[in-house]
Scaffold this motif. Structure first.
Motif, PDB file in Angstrom:
ATOM      1  N   ALA A   1       0.797  -1.226   0.000  1.00 37.10           N
ATOM      2  CA  ALA A   1       0.000   0.000   0.000  1.00 37.10           C
ATOM      3  C   ALA A   1       0.832   1.281   0.000  1.00 37.10           C
ATOM      4  O   ALA A   1       0.531   2.224  -0.722  1.00 37.10           O
ATOM      5  N   LYS A   2       1.886   1.291   0.802  1.00 38.39           N
ATOM      6  CA  LYS A   2       2.655   2.525   0.958  1.00 38.39           C
ATOM      7  C   LYS A   2       3.954   2.537   0.173  1.00 38.39           C
ATOM      8  O   LYS A   2       4.615   3.571   0.087  1.00 38.39           O
ATOM      9  N   ARG A   3       4.334   1.350  -0.353  1.00 37.56           N
ATOM     10  CA  ARG A   3       5.576   1.220  -1.134  1.00 37.56           C
ATOM     11  C   ARG A   3       6.793   1.651  -0.314  1.00 37.56           C
ATOM     12  O   ARG A   3       7.714   2.278  -0.819  1.00 37.56           O
ATOM     13  N   THR A   4       6.801   1.339   0.965  1.00 34.08           N
ATOM     14  CA  THR A   4       7.896   1.732   1.856  1.00 34.08           C
ATOM     15  C   THR A   4       9.038   0.716   1.869  1.00 34.08           C
ATOM     16  O   THR A   4      10.048   0.953   2.533  1.00 34.08           O
ATOM     17  N   HIS A   5       8.891  -0.402   1.177  1.00 32.52           N
ATOM     18  CA  HIS A   5       9.940  -1.416   1.103  1.00 32.52           C
ATOM     19  C   HIS A   5      10.080  -1.906  -0.342  1.00 32.52           C
ATOM     20  O   HIS A   5       9.104  -1.954  -1.076  1.00 32.52           O
ATOM     21  N   ARG A   6      11.302  -2.297  -0.725  1.00 31.42           N
ATOM     22  CA  ARG A   6      11.519  -2.904  -2.043  1.00 31.42           C
ATOM     23  C   ARG A   6      11.325  -4.415  -1.956  1.00 31.42           C
ATOM     24  O   ARG A   6      10.811  -5.039  -2.862  1.00 31.42           O
ATOM     25  N   PHE A   7      11.782  -4.993  -0.826  1.00 36.57           N
ATOM     26  CA  PHE A   7      11.635  -6.435  -0.654  1.00 36.57           C
ATOM     27  C   PHE A   7      11.562  -6.784   0.825  1.00 36.57           C
ATOM     28  O   PHE A   7      11.915  -5.973   1.684  1.00 36.57           O
ATOM     29  N   ILE A   8      11.064  -7.992   1.091  1.00 38.51           N
ATOM     30  CA  ILE A   8      10.997  -8.525   2.451  1.00 38.51           C
ATOM     31  C   ILE A   8      11.468  -9.975   2.389  1.00 38.51           C
ATOM     32  O   ILE A   8      11.024 -10.731   1.527  1.00 38.51           O
ATOM     33  N   ILE A   9      12.369 -10.334   3.294  1.00 42.46           N
ATOM     34  CA  ILE A   9      12.831 -11.715   3.414  1.00 42.46           C
ATOM     35  C   ILE A   9      12.237 -12.288   4.696  1.00 42.46           C
ATOM     36  O   ILE A   9      12.352 -11.678   5.764  1.00 42.46           O
TER      37      ILE A   9
ATOM     38  N   VAL B   1      14.215  -6.407   5.797  1.00 46.17           N
ATOM     39  CA  VAL B   1      13.372  -5.530   4.989  1.00 46.17           C
ATOM     40  C   VAL B   1      14.288  -4.640   4.168  1.00 46.17           C
ATOM     41  O   VAL B   1      15.217  -4.028   4.700  1.00 46.17           O
ATOM     42  N   GLY B   2      14.052  -4.601   2.852  1.00 44.26           N
ATOM     43  CA  GLY B   2      14.869  -3.779   1.957  1.00 44.26           C
ATOM     44  C   GLY B   2      14.223  -2.436   1.698  1.00 44.26           C
ATOM     45  O   GLY B   2      13.039  -2.360   1.365  1.00 44.26           O
ATOM     46  N   GLU B   3      15.001  -1.383   1.825  1.00 45.06           N
ATOM     47  CA  GLU B   3      14.510  -0.021   1.597  1.00 45.06           C
ATOM     48  C   GLU B   3      14.104   0.170   0.128  1.00 45.06           C
ATOM     49  O   GLU B   3      14.604  -0.525  -0.752  1.00 45.06           O
ATOM     50  N   PRO B   4      13.222   1.125  -0.160  1.00 43.85           N
ATOM     51  CA  PRO B   4      12.759   1.344  -1.546  1.00 43.85           C
ATOM     52  C   PRO B   4      13.869   1.690  -2.528  1.00 43.85           C
ATOM     53  O   PRO B   4      13.728   1.446  -3.717  1.00 43.85           O
ATOM     54  N   ILE B   5      14.973   2.257  -2.054  1.00 40.81           N
ATOM     55  CA  ILE B   5      16.064   2.637  -2.955  1.00 40.81           C
ATOM     56  C   ILE B   5      16.906   1.437  -3.401  1.00 40.81           C
ATOM     57  O   ILE B   5      17.672   1.536  -4.341  1.00 40.81           O
ATOM     58  N   LEU B   6      16.757   0.309  -2.715  1.00 37.94           N
ATOM     59  CA  LEU B   6      17.523  -0.878  -3.078  1.00 37.94           C
ATOM     60  C   LEU B   6      16.980  -1.479  -4.371  1.00 37.94           C
ATOM     61  O   LEU B   6      15.850  -1.216  -4.767  1.00 37.94           O
ATOM     62  N   ASN B   7      17.803  -2.333  -5.015  1.00 36.40           N
ATOM     63  CA  ASN B   7      17.393  -2.890  -6.299  1.00 36.40           C
ATOM     64  C   ASN B   7      17.372  -4.423  -6.265  1.00 36.40           C
ATOM     65  O   ASN B   7      17.536  -5.027  -5.212  1.00 36.40           O
TER      66      ASN B   7
ATOM     67  N   ASP C   1       9.092  -6.314  -4.806  1.00 35.46           N
ATOM     68  CA  ASP C   1       8.235  -5.359  -5.515  1.00 35.46           C
ATOM     69  C   ASP C   1       8.999  -4.869  -6.735  1.00 35.46           C
ATOM     70  O   ASP C   1       9.961  -4.121  -6.613  1.00 35.46           O
ATOM     71  N   TYR C   2       8.586  -5.347  -7.906  1.00 28.83           N
ATOM     72  CA  TYR C   2       9.292  -5.058  -9.152  1.00 28.83           C
ATOM     73  C   TYR C   2       8.597  -3.948  -9.924  1.00 28.83           C
ATOM     74  O   TYR C   2       7.443  -4.085 -10.323  1.00 28.83           O
ATOM     75  N   ASP C   3       9.301  -2.838 -10.118  1.00 29.27           N
ATOM     76  CA  ASP C   3       8.803  -1.720 -10.926  1.00 29.27           C
ATOM     77  C   ASP C   3       9.343  -1.847 -12.343  1.00 29.27           C
ATOM     78  O   ASP C   3      10.519  -2.164 -12.523  1.00 29.27           O
TER      79      ASP C   3
END
Length: 132
Positions: A16-24, A39-45, A64-66
């Motif tokens: 919903a908030k797009r506050t993470h790029r990924f979660i393990i 938890v991976g920050e949104p700036i991570l790839n 979360d793949y953009d």
């Protein structure tokens, strides 16, 4: 297998908030439940995500793949990855396999599922191919 509330909370933040790029996620043997490991920050790839998957241990992961479509539209897909490397212990692979569906039901909004046993099966080219 129980699921820690933080697992659902972090997933909802990603969705919903797009506050993470990924979660393990990992299964905590002592607690007998699925917990958030990283938890991976949104700036991570994607490379940061792939590096977070341990070489010899099973994990569940959300990525979360953009991407931009051929029509030049910005889109996003939420991937569920069942990471079960060939080198993991057999017991661990069995526990993760038998708990997967129950865990996935807790995370409403998964769009693509991948089962991976080595880095090639969860490579960036696979993610790109499955997103379209």
């Amino acid at each position: 297998m129980a699921v820690d509330d933080e697992c659902k909370l972090r997933f909802l933040e990603l969705k919903a908030k797009r506050t993470h790029r990924f979660i393990i996620y990992k299964i905590d043997d002592k607690k007998k439940m699925v917990v958030v490991e990283k938890v991976g920050e949104p700036i991570l790839n994607y490379d940061d995500f792939a590096a977070s998957l341990p070489a010899n241990e099973c994990r569940y992961a959300i990525f979360d793949y953009d991407f931009v479509t051929e029509e030049n539209c910005q889109k996003s897909k939420i991937f569920f990855v069942a990471w079960s490397p060939d080198t993991a212990r057999v017991r661990s692979k069995m526990i993760y396999a038998s708990s997967k569906e129950r865990f996935k039901r807790e995370l409403d909004g998964i769009q693509v599922e991948l089962q991976a046993t080595d880095a090639d099966e969860v490579g960036f080219d696979v993610i790109q191919g499955r997103a379209n």
